[in-house]
Scaffold this active site. Structure first.
Site, PDB file in Angstrom:
ATOM      1  N   LYS A 115      -4.505   0.107   9.669  1.00 57.82           N
ATOM      2  CA  LYS A 115      -4.094  -0.913  10.646  1.00 57.82           C
ATOM      3  C   LYS A 115      -2.946  -0.446  11.522  1.00 57.82           C
ATOM      4  CE  LYS A 115      -5.500  -5.351   8.707  1.00 57.82           C
ATOM      5  NZ  LYS A 115      -5.014  -6.690   8.360  1.00 57.82           N
ATOM      6  N   LYS A 199     -16.900  -0.619   8.125  1.00 57.17           N
ATOM      7  CA  LYS A 199     -16.874  -1.972   7.574  1.00 57.17           C
ATOM      8  C   LYS A 199     -17.052  -3.005   8.692  1.00 57.17           C
ATOM      9  CE  LYS A 199     -12.897  -3.536   6.343  1.00 57.17           C
ATOM     10  NZ  LYS A 199     -11.581  -3.815   5.763  1.00 57.17           N
ATOM     11  N   LYS A 202     -13.264  -8.142  11.791  1.00 56.27           N
ATOM     12  CA  LYS A 202     -12.951  -9.140  12.814  1.00 56.27           C
ATOM     13  C   LYS A 202     -12.509  -8.476  14.107  1.00 56.27           C
ATOM     14  CE  LYS A 202     -11.174 -12.606   9.564  1.00 56.27           C
ATOM     15  NZ  LYS A 202      -9.934 -12.980   8.850  1.00 56.27           N
TER      16      LYS A 202
END
Ligand code: AMP
Ligand code: TRP
Length: 335
Positions: A115, A199, A202
């Site tokens: 992230k 994956k 969002k």
């Protein structure tokens, strides 16, 4: 203080674009635990702000996750549904646990590395400390079981290590139970529909990469039709899916939605082309998801109801966490 044996805690971040991975990897499993466990299901808005959230969108997304919980079958009368920021125990315990967990442990967290990206210096301090807040969420209720998707396994290990070190440091053996991850079903890691090696997330810029909990029946069918696969027919056995990430993902989704195993799905569809399998999957997905999305929409048209659920949930959550925090304060030596 009595130690609960069957207390479940889990959370979902209100960061928008709730998707099929969130549903199959997490929320659907939350529903099933209600018969056997005492459950707390949290909308983790404090985790969400570890990366920038527009304040108005955060509020709407918080209600959306609560609506998804309820529409999926979580009963907010029997169990506790609330948002994290309403219960100050999370922040209070997180600080104490920040002083228990080690920098070396956090440095190993792969989600932070993903992230934060290349420019790690610009990531918020909160993003780095995120797993410690997650440990606090769970331990504030002395929860014993934590249903999550596979990507949260490493964070759960950190929560266990933190609980163990707290118990040792403060000579309180067994004060915090070591929370067990529950990683359940055939879809613990749902992959992107555009790239079976990534994956479903969002934040993927491509809308076609994910089926969301707001999609219409047409959207769902279109995204499955366009999902990345390969030219081979479906194999006879699960081993035959090796190296076929796109195919494996769709079979896994079919299995999870139908309550079957991958092997059972392949027994039914072995030798089928995707031109046959994809429409069958689209029909199944629409059948299982549209009642939930419809109910979510209905609930979101009544924000006052959702807010009252979250408020009542927070009152009940505080009643459990407050005595735990009081004991933690004593153990630490705060007066
Ligand atoms: P998040 O959206 O990061 O708050 O995730 C909420 C829950 O959904 C967590 O339990 C995650 O492990 C789970 N989850 C998120 N993405 C996926 C995915 N692609 N497949 C399965 N579970 C997922
Ligand atoms: N980190 C989790 C996720 O992104 C969300 C979360 C926060 C959580 N606190 C938690 C999950 C406590 C389980 C238990 O998916």
């Amino acid at each position: 203080m009595e130690q609960p044996r069957n207390r479940v805690f889990s959370g979902v971040q209100p960061t928008g674009n709730l998707h099929l991975g969130n549903y199959l990897g997490a929320i659907r499993n939350f529903v099933g635990l209600q018969e056997t466990h005492e459950c707390l299901y949290c909308v983790v808005d404090m985790h969400a702000i570890t990366v920038w959230q527009e304040p108005k969108e955060l509020a709407a997304n918080t209600r959306e996750v609560a609506a998804a919980y309820i529409a999926s079958g979580i009963d907010p009368e029997r169990h506790i549904v609330f948002n994290q920021s309403k219960v100050s125990a999370h922040a209070e315990l997180a600080w104490i646990l920040n002083c228990v967990a080690r920098i070396g442990w956090l440095n190993r967290m792969t989600q932070f590395k993903d992230k934060a990206g290349k420019d790690r210096e610009k990531a918020s301090v909160g993003l780095y400390a995120y797993p410690v807040l997650m440990a606090a969420d769970i331990l504030a209720y002395r929860a014993t079981h934590v249903p999550v998707g596979e990507d949260q396994k490493q964070h759960l290990e950190l929560a266990r290590d933190t609980a163990q070190k707290f118990n040792n440091d403060f000579a309180a053996p067994d004060f915090f139970p070591l929370p067990e991850p529950l990683i359940m079903g055939e879809a613990t890691r749902v992959m992107s529909l555009r790239d079976g090696t990534k994956k479903m997330s969002k934040s993927d810029p491509s809308d076609l990469s994910r089926i969301t909990m707001r999609d219409s029946a047409d959207d769902i069918a279109k995204k499955i039709r366009k999902a990345q696969t390969d030219p081979e027919p479906l194999p006879e056995t699960v081993e035959g899916l090796a190296g076929r990430a796109g195919a494996d993902n769709l079979v896994g989704i079919y299995a999870a939605l139908s309550g079957k195993t991958r092997a059972e799905v392949l027994a039914e569809f072995s030798g089928a082309q995707f031109s046959v399998f994809k429409p069958a999957l689209a029909d199944l997905a629409v059948e299982k998801l549209t009642p939930i999305t419809t109910e979510m929409k209905r609930l979101m048209d009544d924000p006052a109801y959702i807010d009252s659920v979250l408020e009542k949930g927070a009152v009940r959550a505080r009643a459990i966490a407050d005595p735990v925090i009081a004991r933690v304060r004593e153990l630490v030596g705060f007066i």
